[in-house]
Write a protein that holds these residues in place. Structure first.
Motif, PDB file in Angstrom:
ATOM      1  N   VAL A 155      -0.379   9.834   7.214  1.00  0.00           N
ATOM      2  CA  VAL A 155       0.074   9.529   8.571  1.00  0.00           C
ATOM      3  C   VAL A 155       0.051  10.811   9.412  1.00  0.00           C
ATOM      4  O   VAL A 155       0.285  11.903   8.895  1.00  0.00           O
ATOM      5  N   PHE A 213      11.315   7.579   5.475  1.00  0.00           N
ATOM      6  CA  PHE A 213      11.201   6.294   6.160  1.00  0.00           C
ATOM      7  C   PHE A 213      12.421   6.047   7.050  1.00  0.00           C
ATOM      8  O   PHE A 213      13.556   6.304   6.632  1.00  0.00           O
ATOM      9  N   GLY A 237      -3.831  -0.365  -2.415  1.00  0.00           N
ATOM     10  CA  GLY A 237      -4.466   0.917  -2.127  1.00  0.00           C
ATOM     11  C   GLY A 237      -3.470   1.907  -1.573  1.00  0.00           C
ATOM     12  O   GLY A 237      -2.261   1.744  -1.741  1.00  0.00           O
ATOM     13  N   SER A 293      -2.727   4.589   1.971  1.00  0.00           N
ATOM     14  CA  SER A 293      -3.095   4.816   3.371  1.00  0.00           C
ATOM     15  C   SER A 293      -3.712   6.200   3.524  1.00  0.00           C
ATOM     16  O   SER A 293      -3.627   7.044   2.633  1.00  0.00           O
ATOM     17  N   SER A 304      12.104   2.991  -1.459  1.00  0.00           N
ATOM     18  CA  SER A 304      10.709   3.407  -1.415  1.00  0.00           C
ATOM     19  C   SER A 304       9.771   2.250  -1.060  1.00  0.00           C
ATOM     20  O   SER A 304       8.656   2.165  -1.556  1.00  0.00           O
ATOM     21  N   THR A 357       0.862  -1.178   0.000  1.00  0.00           N
ATOM     22  CA  THR A 357       0.000   0.000   0.000  1.00  0.00           C
ATOM     23  C   THR A 357       0.895   1.222   0.000  1.00  0.00           C
ATOM     24  O   THR A 357       2.007   1.182   0.531  1.00  0.00           O
ATOM     25  N   MET A 358       0.414   2.285  -0.651  1.00  0.00           N
ATOM     26  CA  MET A 358       1.185   3.528  -0.690  1.00  0.00           C
ATOM     27  C   MET A 358       0.907   4.311   0.589  1.00  0.00           C
ATOM     28  O   MET A 358      -0.251   4.624   0.878  1.00  0.00           O
ATOM     29  N   VAL A 359       1.957   4.580   1.352  1.00  0.00           N
ATOM     30  CA  VAL A 359       1.808   5.370   2.572  1.00  0.00           C
ATOM     31  C   VAL A 359       1.802   6.844   2.185  1.00  0.00           C
ATOM     32  O   VAL A 359       2.682   7.296   1.454  1.00  0.00           O
ATOM     33  N   ARG A 360       0.794   7.568   2.653  1.00  0.00           N
ATOM     34  CA  ARG A 360       0.736   9.003   2.370  1.00  0.00           C
ATOM     35  C   ARG A 360       1.057   9.807   3.618  1.00  0.00           C
ATOM     36  O   ARG A 360       0.925   9.321   4.739  1.00  0.00           O
ATOM     37  N   ALA A 361       1.489  11.037   3.371  1.00  0.00           N
ATOM     38  CA  ALA A 361       1.781  11.959   4.471  1.00  0.00           C
ATOM     39  C   ALA A 361       1.311  13.331   4.009  1.00  0.00           C
ATOM     40  O   ALA A 361       0.797  13.466   2.890  1.00  0.00           O
ATOM     41  N   TYR A 406       8.850   0.049   2.588  1.00  0.00           N
ATOM     42  CA  TYR A 406       9.129  -0.173   4.005  1.00  0.00           C
ATOM     43  C   TYR A 406       8.964  -1.647   4.329  1.00  0.00           C
ATOM     44  O   TYR A 406       7.852  -2.167   4.405  1.00  0.00           O
ATOM     45  N   ASN A 434       2.778  11.270  -1.638  1.00  0.00           N
ATOM     46  CA  ASN A 434       3.094   9.848  -1.510  1.00  0.00           C
ATOM     47  C   ASN A 434       4.489   9.676  -0.936  1.00  0.00           C
ATOM     48  O   ASN A 434       5.466  10.124  -1.518  1.00  0.00           O
ATOM     49  N   LEU A 435       4.554   9.004   0.198  1.00  0.00           N
ATOM     50  CA  LEU A 435       5.815   8.857   0.924  1.00  0.00           C
ATOM     51  C   LEU A 435       6.594   7.632   0.474  1.00  0.00           C
ATOM     52  O   LEU A 435       7.825   7.643   0.433  1.00  0.00           O
ATOM     53  N   GLY A 436       5.892   6.570   0.150  1.00  0.00           N
ATOM     54  CA  GLY A 436       6.554   5.318  -0.229  1.00  0.00           C
ATOM     55  C   GLY A 436       5.629   4.173   0.152  1.00  0.00           C
ATOM     56  O   GLY A 436       4.640   4.385   0.854  1.00  0.00           O
ATOM     57  N   GLU A 437       5.978   2.981  -0.311  1.00  0.00           N
ATOM     58  CA  GLU A 437       5.077   1.861  -0.062  1.00  0.00           C
ATOM     59  C   GLU A 437       5.492   1.034   1.151  1.00  0.00           C
ATOM     60  O   GLU A 437       6.624   1.114   1.610  1.00  0.00           O
ATOM     61  N   VAL A 438       4.562   0.246   1.625  1.00  0.00           N
ATOM     62  CA  VAL A 438       4.840  -0.692   2.706  1.00  0.00           C
ATOM     63  C   VAL A 438       4.269  -2.041   2.255  1.00  0.00           C
ATOM     64  O   VAL A 438       3.235  -2.076   1.578  1.00  0.00           O
TER      65      VAL A 438
END
Lengths: 163, 362
Positions: free
Chosen positions: B94, B277, B89, B91, B53, A62-66, B55, A76-80
């Motif tokens: 944060v 990160f 999807g 998130s 890119s 999932t794409m982590v957003r900030a 985590y 978009n910060l990067g994926e996890v």
């Protein structure tokens, strides 16, 4: 094609009207558990029930957003990495899992837990799995916070010579 | 004439086998496990996650082992793996205001709510080699103190009360994603921030340093630097509500920069933002400085022609995988291209030779 059908089944079986706060809480709690932990606690508490996959475990991201400046526009910060699955018990309860990382066995354990928490075993599992996880996560968090607190600077003013 | 050639399979196979042997090193020395890398080389792991890119500390550790510690090669492996993952999807943004902070310092305010928390930092060490580490791995337990648990407010909020700093107004537009669409100019801030957070640390550091040395004057204060973990929350369509799907460690840096005002903006402090990160402090500070330099246009500042103000230059050269891909490809066979060049130079020399002979005769 088959995955589309499975997905529709999943969507059709969602519960829309109930108060979802407790479920939201236990799913969030289990998603943050260390690898293998939910499965171990689950197996110590109960015998796993029979189930059918609605969506077999799959690994993705999932794409982590900030937010810019922490409060502004999203970026978009990067994926996890993320593993998800969905299953249905013989008694009809649907269990979902969305957990960080790439462990399909952990996702399976979380989905079984999610389904079982909707049955009469809920009280047992609350005490023997969820409360344990909660206590561990609180202890871990507190331990880090206590180490951080020990590195907090106490400023003091040097005695000056003029008086 | 173009002649297709084949060959080298055996040489390549043998080279890879030798690489594997060299990677393992002296077999009388214990092998390094992925877990050891994850736990004991955590900052290398963090860099690979940030620039890869993606985590996932276990994957990043594996990549470092496979790459023999070559971090750019490890980042390459992570980027390649990332492309094989289906995207489930995105998130919700944060909330760094709710971070469980390991470290939180401000260079602008001494006494601030939450205090100056140093965390596990290299700062204030003497940078002397510690030979004890070569002898044994025993460490004394870290001290603890009772913690007051509450959210730690951002420093910029205090300045906001007086209206002395520009606001970062809340909106919920869907940000552009450079992993889905190629990076094109002009790049809006959301796109620049995405490019910068995965940019090469060395390049970003160099660009940031150039702004400190006077290329694009903006004297930055570290308003705040914080490192800690935040939950990642995501809407789950089949549930109809959001859940936390995990937790990530982030480093956030907010710079406060003097700004004398422009036609459109009053004199106030402006902000640069870095969020990366892992525990990646140098990168987060660099990102904030470069972000601020790239904002000259929207703040109505002058273009001083500084490299760090040139979005196209910065963003197109900041990605170490793109850069190394193009750079390193020149060592691969270019026999045909070179043959053509060779022919051309010979021809030119021949013509020049003829000319000089004929000139001498005149």
């Amino acid at each position: 094609m088959s995955s589309c059908i499975e997905y529709r089944k999943v969507v059709e079986m969602k519960d829309v009207n109930e108060d979802h706060a407790p479920r939201q809480h236990w799913l969030s709690l289990m998603a943050k558990a260390p690898a293998g932990h939910v499965a171990t606690l689950l197996d110590q508490a109960v015998t796993r029930p029979a189930f059918t996959w609605l969506r077999a475990p799959e690994v993705g991201s999932t794409m982590v957003r900030a937010r810019a400046g922490s409060t502004g526009s999203p970026f978009n910060l990067g994926e996890v990495t993320l593993t998800r699955c969905a299953l249905v018990l013989a008694t009809g309860e649907v269990g979902h899992a969305y957990i960080q990382g790439r462990s399909k066995t952990d996702a399976e354990a979380v989905a079984i837990m999610d389904a079982l928490m909707q049955t009469s075993t809920a009280a047992t599992l609350q005490a023997r799995v969820l409360d344990m996880l909660e206590a561990e996560q609180t202890a871990k968090r507190d331990a880090r916070a206590a180490k951080a607190a020990a590195t907090k600077v106490d400023f003091f003013t040097m005695v000056r010579g003029e008086d | 004439m173009y002649v297709a050639v084949k060959g080298g399979e055996r040489a390549i196979e043998n080279a890879h086998a030798w690489l594997a042997e060299e990677r393992r090193g002296d077999t009388s020395v214990a092998e390094l496990s992925v877990e050891q890398i994850r736990e004991q080389l955590a900052l290398a792991v963090n860099r690979v996650m940030a620039e890869g890119s993606l985590y996932d500390p276990d994957l990043a550790s594996l990549a470092i082992k496979q790459a023999r510690g070559d971090l750019i090669e490890a980042i390459f492996l992570i980027r390649a793996y990332r492309t094989t993952l289906p995207r489930f999807g995105a998130s919700l943004p944060v909330e760094t205001g709710k971070m469980a902070c390991d470290r939180r310092i401000s260079a602008t305010f001494k006494d601030l709510p939450g205090g100056q928390v140093l965390g596990p930092t290299f700062d204030y060490t003497h940078r002397l080699l510690d030979f004890k580490l070569a002898a044994d791995g025993e460490v004394p337990e870290a001290a603890t103190r009772e913690a007051v648990s509450s959210d730690v407010p951002h420093v910029t909020e205090f300045l906001n009360h007086e209206g002395l700093i520009e606001e970062a107004p809340h909106d919920d537009t869907t940000p552009p994603d450079l992993t889905r669409e190629p990076l094109e100019m002009p790049a809006e801030r959301a796109l620049r921030l995405q490019a910068l957070t995965r940019a090469d640390e060395g390049f970003t550091l160099g660009m940031a340093y150039s702004t400190q040395r006077g290329y694009a004057r903006n004297h930055a204060f570290v308003g705040e630097l914080r490192i800690g973990s935040v939950p990642v929350e995501m809407e789950i369509p089949e549930l109809g509500f959001s859940i936390e799907i995990g937790e990530v460690t982030l480093t956030e840096c907010e710079t406060v920069n003097q700004f004398t005002g422009s036609k459109s903006e009053p004199p106030q402090f402006t902000r640069g933002y870095g969020l990366v990160f892992g525990q990646t402090e140098r990168k987060a500070i660099s990102m904030a400085l470069v972000d601020r330099a790239l904002r000259w246009e929207e703040l109505g500042e002058e273009d001083e022609g500084a490299p760090a103000q040139d979005a196209e230059f910065v963003l197109y050269h900041a990605d170490n995988i793109q850069a190394t891909g193009f750079l390193e490809h020149i060592k691969l066979p270019h026999y045909v291209d070179f043959q053509a060049e060779l022919e051309l130079v010979r021809k030119l020399r021949e013509e020049a030779g003829t000319n000089s002979v004929s000139e001498a005769a005149e």
